[in-house]
Structure formats: structure tokens, C-alpha cells
Design an enzyme around this catalytic site. Structure first.
Site, short mmCIF file in Angstrom:
data_model
loop_
_atom_site.label_atom_id
_atom_site.label_comp_id
_atom_site.label_asym_id
_atom_site.label_seq_id
_atom_site.Cartn_x
_atom_site.Cartn_y
_atom_site.Cartn_z
N ARG A 50 -9.43 53.95 -89.32
CA ARG A 50 -9.91 54.94 -90.59
C ARG A 50 -9.11 56.10 -90.16
O ARG A 50 -8.58 56.61 -91.25
CB ARG A 50 -11.31 55.01 -90.60
CG ARG A 50 -11.95 53.64 -91.56
CD ARG A 50 -13.55 53.80 -90.97
NE ARG A 50 -13.27 53.26 -89.52
CZ ARG A 50 -13.36 51.95 -88.99
NH1 ARG A 50 -13.49 51.10 -90.12
NH2 ARG A 50 -13.15 51.47 -88.05
N THR A 51 -9.41 56.82 -89.11
CA THR A 51 -8.71 58.21 -89.05
C THR A 51 -7.39 58.31 -89.22
O THR A 51 -6.92 58.94 -90.08
CB THR A 51 -9.23 58.60 -87.64
OG1 THR A 51 -10.71 58.49 -87.34
CG2 THR A 51 -8.96 60.22 -87.56
N LYS A 80 6.32 57.55 -69.61
CA LYS A 80 7.29 57.98 -68.58
C LYS A 80 6.84 59.15 -67.61
O LYS A 80 7.44 59.62 -66.86
CB LYS A 80 8.54 58.52 -69.33
CG LYS A 80 9.19 57.20 -70.24
CD LYS A 80 10.38 57.98 -70.73
CE LYS A 80 11.20 56.85 -71.77
NZ LYS A 80 12.34 57.54 -72.68
N ARG A 101 -5.13 62.45 -81.73
CA ARG A 101 -6.15 61.74 -81.07
C ARG A 101 -5.72 61.41 -79.77
O ARG A 101 -4.79 60.89 -79.37
CB ARG A 101 -6.53 60.38 -81.83
CG ARG A 101 -7.53 59.63 -80.72
CD ARG A 101 -8.17 58.37 -81.55
NE ARG A 101 -9.05 58.94 -82.64
CZ ARG A 101 -9.88 58.10 -83.44
NH1 ARG A 101 -10.03 56.91 -83.25
NH2 ARG A 101 -10.69 58.57 -84.49
N HIS A 129 -14.75 65.28 -82.98
CA HIS A 129 -14.20 64.85 -84.10
C HIS A 129 -14.70 65.37 -85.23
O HIS A 129 -15.20 64.68 -86.24
CB HIS A 129 -14.64 63.15 -83.94
CG HIS A 129 -13.80 62.18 -84.85
ND1 HIS A 129 -12.86 62.57 -85.83
CD2 HIS A 129 -13.91 60.92 -84.93
CE1 HIS A 129 -12.31 61.63 -86.22
NE2 HIS A 129 -12.82 60.67 -85.91
C1 NCD Z 1 -15.41 56.93 -84.26
C2 NCD Z 1 -14.42 57.57 -83.04
O1 NCD Z 1 -13.26 57.30 -82.91
O2 NCD Z 1 -15.03 58.52 -82.38
N1 NCD Z 1 -14.68 56.28 -85.35
C3 NCD Z 1 -14.02 56.76 -86.47
O3 NCD Z 1 -13.17 57.92 -86.06
N2 NCD Z 1 -14.80 56.67 -87.55
C4 NCD Z 1 -16.48 56.27 -83.71
C5 NCD Z 1 -16.47 55.10 -82.51
O4 NCD Z 1 -15.17 54.99 -82.30
O5 NCD Z 1 -17.12 54.62 -82.26
#
Ligand code: NCD
Length: 307
Positions: A50-51, A80, A101, A129
Site C-alpha cells: 500500500r505505502t 555493495k 522506508r 510511519h
Molecule cells: C504497516 C507498516 O509497514 O508498518 N503497513 C502499512 O504501511 N500499511 C503495518 C504492518 O506492516 O504491520
């Protein structure tokens, strides 16, 4: 605000209302040219559905172009031995913003110290997040019409769940809410956040018992046990099925309540519930697209919004 690293950066609800307004706007118009000629880099060192895809869709819907590496730990020069700092320095000379991320808490902060363009934290280990929390509160507002005077249960891995950490900061800006912090003992919210809630005079109840809370709450926010952040498989096995919501549980909940989950779910919510009107998680994921359009616009067109 040049970068979006933590929801601690929001100190008043007015800042959030600006984001909600812009989100409503993008929900209405769907596409725009506001980021024409801009390039957004999506650099993901950890899995994501999703993100990353909602950020990329948001960028495309705003007329921007996207460069991305979805498995940066293996496919970028990190494999590397390149440091995060060097990688970010270089990418910030190519793109107009970096959505990052990473598996380490604090990685986005580190990146922001060397980046010449905005860094948007899309998850830093067990840290935060922020864009997820923004879409979470936007969803609560859309579904329930308010962000105060609510009973909100945060359930599951409160220790390692970064969505929980970011959400707690934002909920603390609103009055008269009660938080039910529901987790197995091993996955309790850490003292730093408990102290923070106390300092903000937010009412909270810590318990391991989800069942007794169900009848009281307005928002049920389920989360996945963060397997990748738990030391041993043995420890994970002990807690992995701590909470698993089924139809019988939902019957105890108020008609006007909502069930949320940042997704992905593992066993936390039975798919049998998906057609219940209180199951909000797919609408929540969809809201993420429009919230991220608003965030990209705000951070890339700062001069338009800064007063
Ligand atoms: C979450 C995350 O990556 O922290 N997912 C997301 O971005 N919707 C939750 C998770 O991974 O449990």
C-alpha cells in the site's frame, strides 16, 4: 517543515485540518498537474504494498514522475556496502523528494540530515510511519465525524508497531479521548509513550483483554504482530495469535463503531467480517492515496502553503 519524519512535528490540530482539507480536495478532483515536471523517488528497503504503490499513484495523479527501487537492500548499492547517507545524497541530486522506508529506527532522520530535498518517512523500523497515522485519523474523521471524545482501542503489537507510535502522537492532540492499549504483556507499549500520554493528560487503560473492551469502544484499531522485529521464532509463536477478531466478537461492538487495520493482516481479522459496515480497513487504505497526494503537494509546493 521541510521533511516529514515523525508525527511529533505536528503540534496543533490546525496543521492537520490543512491536510484534511487538501485531502478532500484531491479526493474530489482525482487528478491534477500540481507536480508537473517534478520527480519523486520511492526508496524502499523493506516490503510494502500500500505505502509504496499509493505514494507512486499519488505522484502520478499529481502529474509527477516516479523513480523507485522496491527492494533497495538488495537492488541498490546498499548491497555493495554503500551507506544510507551516500545513497540519499546522490538520490537527492536526482529527485525533488524522497519517500523512504527503511528497517532501522531513525533512518529517515539520518537521511534528512544529508538530503537537499524533502524526505518523507514511509516507515523506519519500529520507529514511526507518519503518513499512515495521517490517513488513520483522516479515516476516523470521515467515518465518525470527530476526533475527540472517542474511545479508541489500539490492539496487538504496541511495542514494535510503528503505525501505533505515529498514531498515538496525533491522537494526543485531541481532547477527551480514552485509549485502550490492548496487547500481550510482551508487546506492551514502551514506557516512553506511556510517559508521553501521561504528560499530555490522555486517559488510557492498559489491558490484555480485548473481549471486555469491545462493547465500549468507538474505534477498534487492530495491528499485526511484527514478526520481523521479534527476536526469535519461539517468542513470535507465543504471541502471534494473541488477537483474532471474528463475527462473534463484532456482535459485541456498538453499531456506530469502526474496525480499522493498517494492513497487511495475518490472523487479526477474519475475512468473514469484511462485509460488515463497521469494517473500515479497505476504505482506510483507499484514503491513503488522497492523503499522500495532499502530503506530496504540501511538501513539494511549500511556498504555496507556508504563511
Ligand atoms: C504497516 C507498516 O509497514 O508498518 N503497513 C502499512 O504501511 N500499511 C503495518 C504492518 O506492516 O504491520
Amino acid at each position: 517543515m521541510k521533511h516529514l519524519i515523525s508525527t511529533e512535528q505536528f503540534t496543533n490540530t490546525g496543521q492537520l485540518e490543512q491536510i484534511f482539507k487538501l485531502t478532500d480536495h484531491y479526493q474530489k478532483i482525482g487528478v491534477s498537474e500540481t507536480l508537473k515536471n517534478k520527480i519523486i523517488a520511492c526508496i524502499f528497503y523493506e516490503p510494502s504494498t500500500r505505502t509504496r504503490l499509493s505514494f507512486e499513484t499519488a505522484a502520478l495523479r499529481l502529474g509527477a514522475q516516479v523513480i523507485s527501487t522496491e527492494n533497495a537492500a538488495q537492488f541498490s548499492s546498499a548491497a555493495k556496502g554503500e551507506t544510507l547517507e551516500d545513497t540519499i545524497k546522490v538520490i537527492s541530486s536526482y529527485a525533488d523528494a524522497i519517500v523512504l522506508r527503511h528497517f532501522e529506527k531513525g533512518a529517515s532522520k539520518r537521511a534528512s540530515l544529508v538530503s537537499s530535498v524533502p524526505i518523507i518517512n514511509a516507515g523506519d523500523g519500529a520507529g514511526e510511519h507518519p503518513t499512515q497515522a495521517l490517513l488513520d485519523i483522516y479515516t476516523i474523521l470521515k467515518e465518525l465525524g470527530r476526533l475527540n471524545d472517542l474511545k479508541i482501542a489500539l490492539v496487538g503489537d504496541l511495542l514494535n508497531g510503528r503505525t501505533i507510535h505515529s498514531l498515538i502522537n496525533l491522537l494526543s492532540l485531541y481532547d477527551s479521548n480514552t485509549l485502550y492499549l490492548i496487547s500481550p504483556r510482551e508487546l506492551r507499549l514502551s514506557d516512553i509513550y506511556l510517559k508521553y500520554l501521561k504528560s499530555k493528560k490522555i486517559k488510557f487503560i492498559e489491558t490484555a483483554d480485548l473481549s471486555s473492551a469491545l462493547q465500549h469502544i468507538d474505534v477498534l484499531y487492530m495491528t499485526r504482530v511484527q514478526k520481523e522485529r521479534i527476536e526469535s521464532i519461539k517468542e513470535y509463536e507465543k504471541v502471534k495469535n494473541a488477537y483474532s477478531l471474528n463475527n462473534q466478537d463484532v456482535k459485541k461492538m456498538k453499531q456506530g463503531s469502526i474496525i480499522m487495520h493498517p494492513l497487511p493482516r495475518v490472523n487479526e481479522i477474519s475475512p468473514d467480517i469484511d462485509n460488515d459496515k463497521r469494517a473500515t480497513y479497505f476504505r482506510q487504505a483507499k484514503n491513503g492515496l488522497y492523503v499522500r497526494m495532499a502530503i506530496l503537494d504540501l511538501f513539494l509546493n511549500k511556498e504555496k502553503y507556508d504563511h
